[in-house]
Each structure stands twice: as structure tokens, then as C-alpha cells.
Design an enzyme around this catalytic site. Structure first.
Site, PDB file in Angstrom:
ATOM      1  N   SER A 211       0.865  -1.183   0.000  1.00 29.33           N
ATOM      2  CA  SER A 211       0.000   0.000   0.000  1.00 29.33           C
ATOM      3  C   SER A 211       0.895   1.223   0.000  1.00 29.33           C
ATOM      4  O   SER A 211       1.689   1.411   0.924  1.00 29.33           O
ATOM      5  CB  SER A 211      -0.900   0.012   1.243  1.00 29.33           C
ATOM      6  OG  SER A 211      -1.473   1.287   1.411  1.00 29.33           O
ATOM      7  N   LYS A 212       0.772   2.017  -1.032  1.00 30.86           N
ATOM      8  CA  LYS A 212       1.646   3.179  -1.176  1.00 30.86           C
ATOM      9  C   LYS A 212       1.612   4.031   0.090  1.00 30.86           C
ATOM     10  O   LYS A 212       2.639   4.376   0.653  1.00 30.86           O
ATOM     11  CB  LYS A 212       1.208   3.984  -2.409  1.00 30.86           C
ATOM     12  CG  LYS A 212       2.059   5.165  -2.681  1.00 30.86           C
ATOM     13  CD  LYS A 212       2.239   5.523  -4.157  1.00 30.86           C
ATOM     14  CE  LYS A 212       0.988   5.803  -4.963  1.00 30.86           C
ATOM     15  NZ  LYS A 212       1.312   6.345  -6.303  1.00 30.86           N
ATOM     16  N   THR A 213       0.406   4.356   0.572  1.00 26.32           N
ATOM     17  CA  THR A 213       0.272   5.237   1.740  1.00 26.32           C
ATOM     18  C   THR A 213       0.244   4.467   3.057  1.00 26.32           C
ATOM     19  O   THR A 213       0.299   5.065   4.121  1.00 26.32           O
ATOM     20  CB  THR A 213      -1.053   6.008   1.657  1.00 26.32           C
ATOM     21  OG1 THR A 213      -2.107   5.038   1.567  1.00 26.32           O
ATOM     22  CG2 THR A 213      -1.089   6.917   0.448  1.00 26.32           C
ATOM     23  N   GLU A 218      -8.835  -1.645   3.184  1.00 21.93           N
ATOM     24  CA  GLU A 218      -8.919  -3.103   3.049  1.00 21.93           C
ATOM     25  C   GLU A 218      -7.562  -3.754   3.361  1.00 21.93           C
ATOM     26  O   GLU A 218      -7.487  -4.770   4.051  1.00 21.93           O
ATOM     27  CB  GLU A 218      -9.333  -3.500   1.625  1.00 21.93           C
ATOM     28  CG  GLU A 218     -10.739  -3.098   1.228  1.00 21.93           C
ATOM     29  CD  GLU A 218     -10.787  -1.723   0.549  1.00 21.93           C
ATOM     30  OE1 GLU A 218      -9.849  -0.908   0.735  1.00 21.93           O
ATOM     31  OE2 GLU A 218     -11.785  -1.473  -0.158  1.00 21.93           O
ATOM     32  N   GLY A 273      -1.453   3.151  -9.650  1.00 25.04           N
ATOM     33  CA  GLY A 273      -1.691   1.790  -9.177  1.00 25.04           C
ATOM     34  C   GLY A 273      -1.769   0.765 -10.300  1.00 25.04           C
ATOM     35  O   GLY A 273      -1.150  -0.297 -10.236  1.00 25.04           O
ATOM     36  N   ARG A 274      -2.504   1.099 -11.368  1.00 28.96           N
ATOM     37  CA  ARG A 274      -2.694   0.092 -12.412  1.00 28.96           C
ATOM     38  C   ARG A 274      -1.473  -0.089 -13.306  1.00 28.96           C
ATOM     39  O   ARG A 274      -1.486  -0.907 -14.213  1.00 28.96           O
ATOM     40  CB  ARG A 274      -3.953   0.402 -13.232  1.00 28.96           C
ATOM     41  CG  ARG A 274      -4.067   1.793 -13.795  1.00 28.96           C
ATOM     42  CD  ARG A 274      -5.490   2.036 -14.341  1.00 28.96           C
ATOM     43  NE  ARG A 274      -5.728   3.401 -14.776  1.00 28.96           N
ATOM     44  CZ  ARG A 274      -6.097   4.399 -13.966  1.00 28.96           C
ATOM     45  NH1 ARG A 274      -6.248   4.190 -12.685  1.00 28.96           N
ATOM     46  NH2 ARG A 274      -6.309   5.614 -14.438  1.00 28.96           N
ATOM     47  N   GLN A 355      -9.097  -3.700 -15.380  1.00 34.39           N
ATOM     48  CA  GLN A 355      -8.724  -2.544 -14.571  1.00 34.39           C
ATOM     49  C   GLN A 355      -8.004  -1.514 -15.438  1.00 34.39           C
ATOM     50  O   GLN A 355      -8.313  -0.326 -15.401  1.00 34.39           O
ATOM     51  CB  GLN A 355      -7.824  -2.936 -13.396  1.00 34.39           C
ATOM     52  CG  GLN A 355      -7.578  -1.727 -12.493  1.00 34.39           C
ATOM     53  CD  GLN A 355      -6.340  -1.825 -11.627  1.00 34.39           C
ATOM     54  OE1 GLN A 355      -5.370  -2.485 -11.982  1.00 34.39           O
ATOM     55  NE2 GLN A 355      -6.365  -1.163 -10.497  1.00 34.39           N
ATOM     56  N   GLU A 359     -10.646   1.433 -15.657  1.00 38.12           N
ATOM     57  CA  GLU A 359     -10.307   2.467 -14.684  1.00 38.12           C
ATOM     58  C   GLU A 359      -9.669   3.658 -15.399  1.00 38.12           C
ATOM     59  O   GLU A 359      -9.772   4.795 -14.959  1.00 38.12           O
ATOM     60  CB  GLU A 359      -9.355   1.900 -13.609  1.00 38.12           C
ATOM     61  CG  GLU A 359      -9.325   2.730 -12.337  1.00 38.12           C
ATOM     62  CD  GLU A 359      -8.613   2.030 -11.185  1.00 38.12           C
ATOM     63  OE1 GLU A 359      -9.311   1.498 -10.304  1.00 38.12           O
ATOM     64  OE2 GLU A 359      -7.368   2.007 -11.165  1.00 38.12           O
ATOM     65  N   HIS A 390     -17.560 -22.497 -24.277  1.00 39.23           N
ATOM     66  CA  HIS A 390     -18.692 -23.254 -23.746  1.00 39.23           C
ATOM     67  C   HIS A 390     -19.550 -22.404 -22.829  1.00 39.23           C
ATOM     68  O   HIS A 390     -20.364 -22.917 -22.083  1.00 39.23           O
ATOM     69  CB  HIS A 390     -18.195 -24.507 -23.026  1.00 39.23           C
ATOM     70  CG  HIS A 390     -17.493 -25.447 -23.942  1.00 39.23           C
ATOM     71  ND1 HIS A 390     -18.140 -26.456 -24.620  1.00 39.23           N
ATOM     72  CD2 HIS A 390     -16.200 -25.498 -24.351  1.00 39.23           C
ATOM     73  CE1 HIS A 390     -17.274 -27.102 -25.384  1.00 39.23           C
ATOM     74  NE2 HIS A 390     -16.086 -26.535 -25.238  1.00 39.23           N
ATOM     75  N   LYS A 512     -16.432   4.487  -1.651  1.00 39.01           N
ATOM     76  CA  LYS A 512     -15.520   4.265  -0.524  1.00 39.01           C
ATOM     77  C   LYS A 512     -15.837   5.178   0.639  1.00 39.01           C
ATOM     78  O   LYS A 512     -15.847   4.755   1.797  1.00 39.01           O
ATOM     79  CB  LYS A 512     -14.076   4.538  -0.971  1.00 39.01           C
ATOM     80  CG  LYS A 512     -13.372   3.403  -1.655  1.00 39.01           C
ATOM     81  CD  LYS A 512     -11.875   3.651  -1.484  1.00 39.01           C
ATOM     82  CE  LYS A 512     -11.050   3.104  -2.615  1.00 39.01           C
ATOM     83  NZ  LYS A 512      -9.661   3.575  -2.545  1.00 39.01           N
TER      84      LYS A 512
HETATM   85  C1  LIG Z   1      -3.124  10.549 -11.242  1.00 39.57           C
HETATM   86  O1  LIG Z   1      -3.546  11.263 -10.132  1.00 39.57           O
HETATM   87  C2  LIG Z   1      -4.442  10.563  -9.279  1.00 39.57           C
HETATM   88  C3  LIG Z   1      -4.947  11.484  -8.229  1.00 39.57           C
HETATM   89  O2  LIG Z   1      -3.906  11.910  -7.376  1.00 39.57           O
HETATM   90  C4  LIG Z   1      -3.713   9.372  -8.693  1.00 39.57           C
HETATM   91  O3  LIG Z   1      -4.589   8.640  -7.841  1.00 39.57           O
HETATM   92  C5  LIG Z   1      -3.278   8.487  -9.834  1.00 39.57           C
HETATM   93  O4  LIG Z   1      -2.545   7.383  -9.340  1.00 39.57           O
HETATM   94  C6  LIG Z   1      -2.418   9.278 -10.819  1.00 39.57           C
HETATM   95  N1  LIG Z   1      -2.183   8.429 -11.956  1.00 39.57           N
HETATM   96  C7  LIG Z   1      -0.965   8.081 -12.397  1.00 39.57           C
HETATM   97  C8  LIG Z   1      -0.932   7.191 -13.581  1.00 39.57           C
HETATM   98  O5  LIG Z   1       0.055   8.451 -11.865  1.00 39.57           O
HETATM   99  C1  LIG Z   2       1.319   8.136   6.336  1.00 44.40           C
HETATM  100  O1  LIG Z   2       0.209   7.777   7.129  1.00 44.40           O
HETATM  101  C2  LIG Z   2      -0.305   8.846   7.918  1.00 44.40           C
HETATM  102  C3  LIG Z   2      -1.328   8.304   8.901  1.00 44.40           C
HETATM  103  O2  LIG Z   2      -2.401   7.693   8.246  1.00 44.40           O
HETATM  104  C4  LIG Z   2      -0.860   9.891   6.989  1.00 44.40           C
HETATM  105  O3  LIG Z   2      -1.373  10.970   7.722  1.00 44.40           O
HETATM  106  C5  LIG Z   2       0.256  10.377   6.058  1.00 44.40           C
HETATM  107  O4  LIG Z   2      -0.273  11.254   5.107  1.00 44.40           O
HETATM  108  C6  LIG Z   2       0.908   9.201   5.344  1.00 44.40           C
HETATM  109  N1  LIG Z   2       2.089   9.650   4.628  1.00 44.40           N
HETATM  110  C7  LIG Z   2       2.369   9.242   3.383  1.00 44.40           C
HETATM  111  C8  LIG Z   2       3.667   9.719   2.823  1.00 44.40           C
HETATM  112  O5  LIG Z   2       1.649   8.504   2.733  1.00 44.40           O
END
Ligand SMILES: *[C@@H]1O[C@H](CO)[C@@H](O)[C@H](O)[C@H]1NC(C)=O
Ligand SMILES: *[C@@H]1O[C@H](CO)[C@@H](O)[C@H](O)[C@H]1NC(C)=O
Ligand SMILES: *[C@@H]1O[C@H](CO)[C@@H](O)[C@H](O)[C@H]1NC(C)=O
Length: 546
Positions: A211-213, A218, A273-274, A355, A359, A390, A512
Site C-alpha cells: 500500500s503506497k500510503t 482493506e 496503481g494500475r 482494470q 479504470e 462453452h 468508498k
Molecule cells: C493521477 O492522479 C491521481 C490522483 O492523485 C492518482 O490517484 C493516480 O494514481 C495518478 N495516476 C498516475 C498514472 O500516476
Molecule cells: C502516512 O500515514 C499517515 C497516517 O495515516 C498519513 O497521515 C500520512 O499522510 C501518510 N504519509 C504518506 C507519505 O503517505
């Protein structure tokens, strides 16, 4: 920017469609023109010398339709947008970001800039980290908390952090390390993690939290469940470091979870993501098939990038693929596209492309923030064939809808068992489906079989149903990389013509955020009183029955 409808080539295409395009017969075209295959097929040569044949000749096109489609691409400045993407410019307009996943597979090691920062060293250092780590795990040097080698890898992610690695590890199973099993948990439905953990032993399982963030709801729910399961067995908090790694950029959250930030693999905000299977999100792939194979996968993608950037439009395979979508979607009014791989290892490929395509191009607002008055993204679907024959192929052959189809086959099977009989049966269906969709079966042909008058219409096939046949030599890491990059650029060309931003995904947000509100309501004791009557009653019934 102006609407594609305003382009001269669009009007020309409409005129061609109204004139002869709508009733164009490929069956007749083949009968008349013995060089049709040569005109409309092309062979892609990969960096390793392997080849992929793209046969577009069974599509509802002639040279004048195709050349007008090329004109449309020029008028819509698709080449400029492509060059902007490859130059790291901010083409993700709604979020003002670069879209630069192509940098992840650019193995030239030359400088590549985003916002005046050379990202090449960072790309390479993450790859080196993936290489070292995967070699430790694969060799058995990396040990679990009781000193045993890793046998099972569980990737916990969702969306792009799941679909890519699942699809690629399945597709490249013949290249897998014999000791390693991979598992993927994405669904927040507790069944997914519960069933997966039943197959795993805490002493020999490695979890990848993708998860990037590190805040995806989920993924965090599944990751915490995995951690609790692990700690019930391993007891010591400190053992987490041996069994959990993070594919993330959020160091503070990763550390809080108990993961050693040394074992954190990052990627930049210009990787959507994709498109992330090419990044650290591909770590499960790299562990499973090894770094050398992962590198070939990247190079196969890079080879298609080179072609997409350098080949003139008229010979540019992803341009042709994308423009065909426009022809069917916007002129023939097709709503869908079918991708049918004749390959069991590619069984998740259609889901992956769903996707990628839906997407990216499921948008109804153009880049200049206007609601569009033309059709955009297609409904993409598919299944490995011959199974699909089939089930839904009935509709493809005789239904009332036009369903442009891609067939994919590799000449060499990884399992040439029974004297290669299975492969020949599979291949015979690949050829037969495309041929019969094109030729159909006429009234005369059915009658000649002595069919009764009432049964005759039922046995007739209109034919003229367009297909593109993609014939590879073998599904190797390089071939798979090329096929994915091909579809990425097809999607790119489509979105560029439609004038939409193919790179955001605001459409996944609304549901979401509402789910967060409803989750709180589900936790509360009393019945809900808000929402529309349908949603309210459903929620209250659920609470009564749960
Ligand atoms: C484009 O920006 C959206 C919104 O921040 C981000 O979720 C998405 O991953 C970005 N798409 C690409 C291909 O970097
Ligand atoms: C890391 O997680 C915290 C807590 O959910 C969030 O506030 C912050 O924006 C996140 N930082 C990055 C770089 O994703
Ligand atoms: C890879 O990067 C180099 C340096 O920026 C560039 O010259 C080359 O065109 C890129 N290749 C591809 C396929 O994007």
C-alpha cells in the site's frame, strides 16, 4: 483542446461509415484481395529476438478507413501526448502529476527527469534492493524466526497492488522457484485472508504489505489480521521484522506496524496503481520468478515502449489497436471488447486488462472539464478460452451485439504433454474461432446441409465479426512484458483520442467514502433512520440478521 468530433478526420470517418463502413464485409474483402493479410498484419520483434504476430486483417477495415483513423490520431495530437508522457511531463492533469511508469522499465540507465529531478538513480536503487532481497529469500539465506527457509509469500494489497502481481505470477508460473508458493489477499471479506492463512505456516511465511500510503482500508484490515495471526504463533513482536516487508512509501506507518524500514520498497507518485507491477509492487513477482526473469519482463515492456515512441503511426502496433477501438466504439456503436487468451496461465489477464482499460477510460468528462457528448471507455471482459467457448461465445457468434475480440495464443506450450496433443487442440480452436467469426455461415451453406426451412435461420451465422489475432512464440517474461505494454499503450491512444484523463480514478472514491459512514452505523446498536428507503431497510435487515 477541441472535441474529437470537431476534427476533419472524424467527419470523414462518419461519412465512410455511413457510405460503406457499416456494411463492410471482411469475407468479401479477403475474397477480392489476396494481399489483405500482408497489408494488415505486422510482426513485433522483441529485444531478445522473439516475435509476436499481430494480425489485424480480420477487422472491419480497409486502407482508407485505417488511414483516416491515422489522420484522426494526428489531428488529436496523440503523438504529442505520448512524447509528453515519455518526457515525464504532468499529463495527469486533474492531479498535476507526471505519468512515468515507463521510466521503471527504461533499462538504458540514462538520466530521466521528472520536475528537473533525475529519477534514474532511484529507480535503479529500488531494483537493486529488490534483487538483493529476492536473492536472499530464494537462496534460503533469509530465515524465519525459527531458522527455517521461507516457503510461502502472501501479498496483501488491493487494486493495482494486487491485480498486476496476481496476473503476472500466474502467467509466469513455469519460471517459479520450486520451493515458493505465492498467495494474494485483496478482498476485505474475511474469507480471503482466513482461507489463505489456513495454507500457511507462520514459521515459513513472508508477508508483503502493498500500500503506497499504508492507509488503504482493506489492506490495513487484512495486514492487521495477518499480524495478529502471526503473533499468536511467534509471540515476540520483534519477529515481525523477519516475516513482514512493506511495499510503501510511508516510513512512519510502516515502522509503527513493526516492519523494519530497511525492508521497505518504495515507489514515486508518478506510478499509478494500475501501472505499478513494474515497480516495487512487483516484488512478489521478483521473488517468485527471480530477478533475472523480472528484468526480462521489464525489458519486454521497454521494447514495446521503444516501438510506440519510434515507429511511425502507420506502422505503430498500439496505435492501430487503439484506433480500432475508436472505429468500433464510436462509429459501429460497439459497447464492449472481448480479450480471449488461449492460455491457461493467462487466466487473470482479462481481469488485469479490465482494470487497465476501464479504470483508465471510464470517464465522461474531458480534460477541459466538459461533459463529453460521445462514447468513451468500452466494457472490457474475457476469460481463458476454450472454456469461454462453452459459455458466452454463443452470444459473440449469434447475438445482436458487435463484440470486437482479441485472441491470444503462444505457439509453444510450457506443457507439451501427450505429444503436444493438447496444444494442437487448443491452437485449432484459436484459428477456428477467428475464422468462423469472420466467415459466418450463409443461408445457402446451411441449406446445402439439408437443414429444414424452420431450422435454417437458427443455424446461420452472420459472420463479419471482427477479431485481432495475437500469436506469440511462447509466453516468456519478455513476451508478457510486451503484451502488457501493448495494452497500456492501446488504452493510452484511446484516451488521447477521447480527450479524457486516462490516469485518474475519481470514480472509485464516492462509494468508498460512503462505506466509511455506513461502517460506523453498522457498529452502532440502534437502527439507522437516514439514507433512502431502500438502503435504510437493507442496512436494518442486515443488522437484524448478522
Ligand atoms: C493521477 O492522479 C491521481 C490522483 O492523485 C492518482 O490517484 C493516480 O494514481 C495518478 N495516476 C498516475 C498514472 O500516476
Ligand atoms: C502516512 O500515514 C499517515 C497516517 O495515516 C498519513 O497521515 C500520512 O499522510 C501518510 N504519509 C504518506 C507519505 O503517505
Ligand atoms: C529511456 O530513457 C532515455 C533517457 O532519458 C531516453 O533517451 C529513451 O528514449 C528512453 N527510452 C524509452 C523507451 O522511453
Amino acid at each position: 483542446m477541441s472535441s474529437p468530433l470537431a476534427q476533419p478526420a472524424w467527419k470523414k470517418l462518419q461519412a465512410i461509415y455511413d457510405d460503406y463502413g457499416k456494411s463492410y464485409s471482411t469475407r468479401d474483402a479477403f475474397a477480392k484481395d489476396s494481399s489483405r493479410f500482408d497489408t494488415f498484419s505486422t510482426t513485433f520483434e522483441n529485444y531478445d529476438g522473439s516475435k509476436i504476430l499481430f494480425d489485424f486483417s480480420k477487422n472491419l477495415i480497409d486502407e482508407s478507413i485505417l488511414s483516416t483513423l491515422f489522420e484522426l490520431a494526428k489531428e488529436c495530437n496523440v503523438e504529442q501526448l505520448r512524447d509528453d508522457m515519455f518526457a515525464g511531463k504532468h499529463i495527469n492533469t486533474t492531479e498535476d502529476r507526471a505519468v512515468y511508469h515507463v521510466a521503471l522499465r527504461n533499462r538504458s540507465l540514462k538520466a530521466m527527469y521528472v520536475d528537473n529531478v533525475n529519477v534514474s538513480p532511484e529507480v535503479d536503487s529500488v531494483l537493486q534492493h529488490m534483487k538483493e532481497f529476492s536473492e536472499l529469500v530464494r537462496s534460503g539465506e533469509w530465515k524465519g524466526y525459527t531458522g527455517k527457509e521461507i516457503t510461502d509469500i502472501v501479498n496483501i494489497g488491493i487494486g493495482g497492488s494486487d491485480l498486476g502481481p496476481v496476473m503476472v505470477t500466474e502467467a509466469l508460473k513455469p519460471y517459479a522457484h520450486p520451493r515458493l508458493n505465492v498467495h494474494f489477499v485483496s478482498n476485505v471479506d474475511g474469507t480471503h485472508i482466513a482461507e489463505t492463512l489456513k495454507k500457511c505456516d507462520a514459521e515459513t511465511t513472508l508477508f508483503l504489505i502493498a500500500s503506497k500510503t499504508f492507509t488503504t482500508a482493506e489492506t490495513c484490515a487484512n495486514a492487521n489480521t495477518a499480524k495478529n495471526w502471526f503473533l499468536q504463533r511467534a509471540k515476540e513482536q520483534s519477529h515481525i521484522a523477519k516475516h513482514f516487508v512493506a511495499l510503501s512509501t510511508n516510513a512512519s506507518e510502516v515502522a509503527k506496524f513493526g516492519i523494519d524500514t530497511k525492508n521497505m520498497f518504495g515507489f514515486e507518485n508518478w506510478v499509478g496503481g494500475r501501472y505499478s507491477v513494474w515497480s516495487a509492487i512487483g516484488l512478489s513477482v521478483c521473488l517468485y520468478i527471480g530477478y533475472e526473469n523480472f528484468d526480462q519482463f521489464l525489458k519486454g515492456g521497454e521494447a514495446v515502449d521503444n516501438h510506440f515512441v519510434n515507429a511511425p503511426i502507420e506502422k505503430n502496433i498500439p496505435f492501430i489497436g487503439g484506433l480500432l477501438t475508436i472505429w468500433y466504439n464510436n462509429f459501429h456503436k460497439a459497447q464492449t471488447k472481448l480479450v480471449a487468451p488461449f492460455d491457461q496461465y493467462l487466466h487473470r489477464f482479462p481481469a488485469y486488462l479490465q482494470q487497465l482499460s476501464m479504470e483508465s477510460n471510464g470517464k465522461s468528462v474531458s480534460k477541459d472539464s466538459k461533459f463529453v457528448n460521445y462514447e468513451t471507455g468500452i466494457v472490457m471482459f474475457g476469460e481463458p478460452t476454450t472454456n469461454a467457448q462453452h459459455s458466452f461465445f454463443q452470444l459473440v457468434h449469434q447475438g445482436t451485439k458487435l463484440i470486437p475480440t482479441d485472441f491470444i495464443l503462444a505457439a509453444k506450450s510450457h506443457n507439451p504433454i501427450e505429444g503436444n496433443l493438447h496444444q494442437r487442440m487448443l491452437a485449432s480452436n484459436f484459428f477456428a474461432q477467428a475464422e468462423s467469426l469472420m466467415l459466418g455461415k450463409t443461408k445457402e451453406e446451411v441449406e446445402a446441409e439439408g437443414t429444414s426451412a424452420s431450422l435454417t435461420p437458427h443455424k446461420m451465422f452472420s459472420g463479419n465479426r471482427p477479431t485481432t489475432s495475437i500469436l506469440a512464440q511462447q509466453i516468456t517474461p519478455a513476451t508478457l512484458g510486451s503484451l502488457i505494454a501493448y495494452y497500456e499503450h492501446v488504452t493510452f491512444v484511446e484516451g488521447a483520442i477521447w480527450g479524457i484523463n486516462s490516469f485518474d480514478q475519481w470514480g472509485v472514491e464516492l462509494g468508498k467514502s460512503l462505506a466509511k459512514v455506513i461502517l460506523k452505523e453498522l457498529d452502532a446498536d440502534k437502527d439507522v433512520e437516514t439514507h433512502d428507503a431502500s438502503t435504510k431497510n437493507l442496512i436494518n435487515q442486515f443488522k437484524a440478521w448478522a
